[in-house]
Design an enzyme around this catalytic site. Sequence first.
Site, mmCIF file in Angstrom:
data_model
loop_
_atom_site.group_PDB
_atom_site.id
_atom_site.type_symbol
_atom_site.label_atom_id
_atom_site.label_comp_id
_atom_site.label_asym_id
_atom_site.label_seq_id
_atom_site.Cartn_x
_atom_site.Cartn_y
_atom_site.Cartn_z
ATOM 1 N N ARG A 55 0.932 -1.492 0.174
ATOM 2 C CA ARG A 55 0.264 -0.028 -0.089
ATOM 3 C C ARG A 55 0.706 1.293 0.172
ATOM 4 O O ARG A 55 2.177 0.847 0.308
ATOM 5 C CB ARG A 55 -1.039 0.432 0.824
ATOM 6 C CG ARG A 55 -0.332 -0.491 2.669
ATOM 7 C CD ARG A 55 -0.708 0.594 3.670
ATOM 8 N NE ARG A 55 -0.765 1.898 3.791
ATOM 9 C CZ ARG A 55 0.232 2.638 3.760
ATOM 10 N NH1 ARG A 55 1.492 2.127 3.327
ATOM 11 N NH2 ARG A 55 0.710 4.127 3.576
ATOM 12 N N ARG A 98 -7.284 -0.718 -6.836
ATOM 13 C CA ARG A 98 -7.535 0.691 -6.126
ATOM 14 C C ARG A 98 -7.404 1.878 -6.915
ATOM 15 O O ARG A 98 -6.654 1.649 -8.335
ATOM 16 C CB ARG A 98 -6.513 1.257 -5.414
ATOM 17 C CG ARG A 98 -6.631 -0.363 -4.651
ATOM 18 C CD ARG A 98 -6.042 -0.079 -3.384
ATOM 19 N NE ARG A 98 -6.182 1.211 -1.833
ATOM 20 C CZ ARG A 98 -5.578 1.798 -1.112
ATOM 21 N NH1 ARG A 98 -4.289 1.380 -0.762
ATOM 22 N NH2 ARG A 98 -6.593 2.201 -0.157
ATOM 23 N N ASP A 246 -2.679 11.028 -3.379
ATOM 24 C CA ASP A 246 -1.994 9.437 -3.836
ATOM 25 C C ASP A 246 -2.634 9.922 -5.116
ATOM 26 O O ASP A 246 -2.926 9.768 -5.855
ATOM 27 C CB ASP A 246 -3.918 8.432 -3.444
ATOM 28 C CG ASP A 246 -3.311 7.775 -2.537
ATOM 29 O OD1 ASP A 246 -3.192 8.562 -0.829
ATOM 30 O OD2 ASP A 246 -2.961 7.298 -2.137
ATOM 31 N N ASN A 256 -5.822 12.384 -0.602
ATOM 32 C CA ASN A 256 -5.207 11.442 0.470
ATOM 33 C C ASN A 256 -6.345 10.941 1.047
ATOM 34 O O ASN A 256 -7.114 10.817 1.658
ATOM 35 C CB ASN A 256 -4.017 12.481 0.802
ATOM 36 C CG ASN A 256 -3.008 11.350 1.576
ATOM 37 O OD1 ASN A 256 -2.364 10.912 1.282
ATOM 38 N ND2 ASN A 256 -2.650 11.918 3.093
ATOM 39 N N LYS A 257 -5.132 9.988 2.218
ATOM 40 C CA LYS A 257 -5.786 9.394 3.574
ATOM 41 C C LYS A 257 -6.848 9.829 3.498
ATOM 42 O O LYS A 257 -7.134 10.596 4.341
ATOM 43 C CB LYS A 257 -5.443 8.671 4.482
ATOM 44 C CG LYS A 257 -5.149 7.265 5.394
ATOM 45 C CD LYS A 257 -6.307 6.173 5.110
ATOM 46 C CE LYS A 257 -5.477 5.573 3.713
ATOM 47 N NZ LYS A 257 -6.838 4.629 2.819
HETATM 48 O O1 MRU Z 1 -5.310 3.254 1.832
HETATM 49 P P1 MRU Z 1 -3.577 3.335 1.962
HETATM 50 O O2 MRU Z 1 -2.877 2.785 3.314
HETATM 51 O O3 MRU Z 1 -2.859 3.063 0.829
HETATM 52 O O4 MRU Z 1 -3.150 4.946 1.629
HETATM 53 C C1 MRU Z 1 -1.820 5.627 1.458
HETATM 54 C C2 MRU Z 1 -1.796 7.138 2.183
HETATM 55 O O5 MRU Z 1 -2.987 7.549 1.381
HETATM 56 C C3 MRU Z 1 -0.841 7.818 1.513
HETATM 57 O O6 MRU Z 1 -0.809 8.902 2.211
HETATM 58 C C4 MRU Z 1 -0.592 8.553 0.217
HETATM 59 O O7 MRU Z 1 -0.198 6.747 -0.398
HETATM 60 C C5 MRU Z 1 0.887 8.724 0.206
HETATM 61 S S1 MRU Z 1 2.268 7.216 0.207
HETATM 62 C C6 MRU Z 1 4.177 7.975 0.457
#
Ligand code: MRU
Length: 365
Positions: A55, A98, A246, A256-257
């Site tokens: 991830r 995803r 993202d 982002n998350k």
């Molecule tokens: O769902 P995830 O754990 O893949 O989400 C990750 C994030 O939101 C990160 O902040 C993003 O991918 C940047 S990682 C350098």
Amino acid sequence: MSDLKQVTHIDNVRLGDDGTSVIIIDQTLLPGRTEYLTLRTPEELYQAIFELKVRGAPAIGICAGFGIYVLARGIKTEDYDEFYRQFREYQQYLDSARPTAVNLSWALNRMEQVVLKNREQGVRKILKLLEQECLAIQKEDQQMCRSISEYGLSLLKDGDGILTHCNAGPLATSRYGTALGPLLLGKEQGMEFHVFADETRPLLQGARLTSYELQRAGLDVTLICDNMASLVMKNGWIQACLVGCDRVAANGDTANKIGTSGVAVLASFYKIPFYVLGPSSTIDLSCKTGADIKIELRSPDEIKKKFYEKPVAPEEVKCYNPAFDVTDHTLITAIITERGICRPPYTESLVQPCLNSGESITCFG
Ligand code: MRU
């Protein structure tokens, strides 16, 4: 190796030695167990991405690049059209794992371009070029993370308190990471930071991964629940927020998350700089604004059951579980890429890092 190096130089995703598999650290088992998984089939690759065993936007892209190469090697034909047809099937399948992190489709498209541009070379040669391309994607990510870390560090002072959300460290990328990169690099140079890591409900990337990486690297890290961010800011303990991304739209709106936009709203209220860090491959100029970004919806069980001994909510209760949110560009102080620091107006400053000239910019906007 120092503890710091064990964190910043880890290969969390790599191509198997004989090129027939992708080897990843299973991030769902961290921090309790460090186990490597060997992925060979389309289904194994898809599930590893879908279930977040691998991830973080850049790491997903790297894994997909290796993955499509492994699958392409297994295509048993010398006929270009048939080879490309099967390649596209694998590409579309992996791409559907995803939707939000653009790095997944970006890496797969980059691999597809190799196939399309080298039709005349024949399938064997194309396979060789695909191998070079996926290794290049990983190598470039290492360089980009290092460069992002340097630019990011230039915005921080020794002793700063930092808040971060989710995990944008080495596990999510290669080597230093993006949002955690400046902190790890600063530590290497003898600086100290006081980092507050949001636990990041519901999948707890902050608790499981960020606090693990930073603690192993010897940084001062304090884990907080997501709803404590406001208090630590009010207490004056935070001088900057650093988060990953993202997908960044042309106007700077950033996916982002889930929970990131809430942190940005709080940072704006408390007048704390809010920085987004990511490689230029995460900028998607085809999305004009955040409204064009598709947000992944995930299972209610992640909220109700996962990580708990017993369900914590009534079986039938409705849940809404978006994996990402979009932070409005007006809340973002700067977007830090490997090519430099972009400042508002982002419609202008984000264009340059996406140009393919390779030269460094320092500050835009
Ligand atoms: O769902 P995830 O754990 O893949 O989400 C990750 C994030 O939101 C990160 O902040 C993003 O991918 C940047 S990682 C350098």
